[in-house]
Design an enzyme around this catalytic site. Structure first.
Site, PDB file in Angstrom:
ATOM      1  N   CYS A 220       0.568 -14.697 -74.028  1.00  0.00           N
ATOM      2  CA  CYS A 220       1.085 -14.524 -72.663  1.00  0.00           C
ATOM      3  C   CYS A 220       1.567 -13.093 -72.445  1.00  0.00           C
ATOM      4  O   CYS A 220       1.356 -12.515 -71.372  1.00  0.00           O
ATOM      5  CB  CYS A 220       2.237 -15.489 -72.408  1.00  0.00           C
ATOM      6  SG  CYS A 220       1.780 -17.214 -72.577  1.00  0.00           S
TER       7      CYS A 220
ATOM      8  N   ARG B 133      -3.332 -22.266 -69.339  1.00  0.00           N
ATOM      9  CA  ARG B 133      -3.585 -20.974 -68.669  1.00  0.00           C
ATOM     10  C   ARG B 133      -4.528 -21.209 -67.490  1.00  0.00           C
ATOM     11  O   ARG B 133      -5.747 -21.162 -67.642  1.00  0.00           O
ATOM     12  CB  ARG B 133      -4.233 -19.984 -69.649  1.00  0.00           C
ATOM     13  CG  ARG B 133      -3.371 -19.697 -70.832  1.00  0.00           C
ATOM     14  CD  ARG B 133      -3.950 -18.665 -71.768  1.00  0.00           C
ATOM     15  NE  ARG B 133      -3.173 -18.686 -72.982  1.00  0.00           N
ATOM     16  CZ  ARG B 133      -1.974 -18.148 -73.115  1.00  0.00           C
ATOM     17  NH1 ARG B 133      -1.433 -17.492 -72.126  1.00  0.00           N
ATOM     18  NH2 ARG B 133      -1.314 -18.244 -74.249  1.00  0.00           N
TER      19      ARG B 133
HETATM   20  C1  BEZ Z   1       0.856 -17.554 -76.725  1.00  0.00           C
HETATM   21  O1  BEZ Z   1       0.659 -16.814 -77.668  1.00  0.00           O
HETATM   22  O2  BEZ Z   1       1.039 -17.127 -75.575  1.00  0.00           O
HETATM   23  C2  BEZ Z   1       0.870 -19.031 -76.974  1.00  0.00           C
HETATM   24  C3  BEZ Z   1       0.076 -19.521 -77.987  1.00  0.00           C
HETATM   25  C4  BEZ Z   1       0.069 -20.884 -78.250  1.00  0.00           C
HETATM   26  C5  BEZ Z   1       0.877 -21.730 -77.496  1.00  0.00           C
HETATM   27  C6  BEZ Z   1       1.646 -21.216 -76.452  1.00  0.00           C
HETATM   28  C7  BEZ Z   1       1.645 -19.862 -76.193  1.00  0.00           C
END
Ligand code: BEZ
Length: 221
Positions: A56, A133
């Site tokens: 993110c 996402r």
């Molecule tokens: C992230 O790196 O943004 C992420 C990865 C796995 C689950 C939730 C967020």
């Protein structure tokens, strides 16, 4: 419910392509926002699973770094996660301190998950407590024109989001379609012929197959 039964799709929630985007009012890092306030502009409305997470963070920095390109296409950015506005503020301050990128677009707090559920951003098999996402491309009249959904562990491509936005704008402006991996400046393609006589006419044209006819595409921004 068995594991197999749980994987069988139920009717999906959230708007479909060419439906009006559900209106809402929400608290954000930049004050209260109402979706309908964006009428007259394109809007990229996107969710992320959680603040202070690696993928993110990279996406947020990329959205911000491409903000001039979105501006040129008369497009605003609006983020959302189920985290609180205080978490969002702490995260964007941290991003600025650690990576030197100041996040300027608003981020919605959706603790109740009311908005993320209305948009179909919560995919229960992935998580019942966070959005995936999702990206909704909303046009200046408030209609959903495209959408994408990626799982939490796969980052989106902001250049691809810009490409789709430019393609939607070109097809609106010139009533054409865009072929695979079209980029602004590339040739577009004509919409399929409506009847036999139109198909026959296209067959007569130079360098034209009746069902694939290239046409100059505008630069569109
Ligand atoms: C992230 O790196 O943004 C992420 C990865 C796995 C689950 C939730 C967020």
């Amino acid at each position: 419910m068995t594991d197999v039964e749980a994987r069988i799709p139920q009717s999906r929630t959230g708007p479909e392509i060419d439906q009006l985007a559900p209106d809402f009012e929400a608290r954000t890092t930049r004050g209260m926002v109402r979706l309908s306030d964006y009428r007259g502009k394109w809007l990229i409305f996107f969710s992320h699973p959680a603040d202070f997470t690696p993928v993110c963070t990279t996406e947020f920095m990329s959205f911000e770094r491409h903000s001039n390109a979105f501006d040129k296409l008369n497009c605003a950015l609006l983020g959302l996660s189920v985290d609180s506005v205080f978490s969002h503020i702490a995260w964007v301050k941290d991003i600025e301190a650690n990576f030197g990128v100041k996040i300027t677009f608003p981020i919605i707090e959706d603790i109740s998950m009311e908005i993320s559920r209305a948009y179909g951003m919560v995919h229960e098999r992935s998580s019942t407590t966070a959005a995936v996402r999702s990206v909704y491309f909303i046009d200046p009249d408030g209609y959903v024109r495209s959408m994408i959904h990626y799982p939490a562990n796969v980052g989106r491509s902001v250049p691809e989001i810009l490409r789709v936005l430019a393609a939607l704008q070109l097809s609106d402006a010139q009533n054409v379609a865009t072929p695979e991996n079209w980029s602004p400046g590339d040739k577009a393609v004509r919409l399929p012929p409506l009847d036999q006589s139109e198909a026959d006419a296209r067959s007569e044209e130079k360098d034209s197959v009746w069902y694939v006819t290239e046409i100059e595409g505008g630069k569109n921004g």
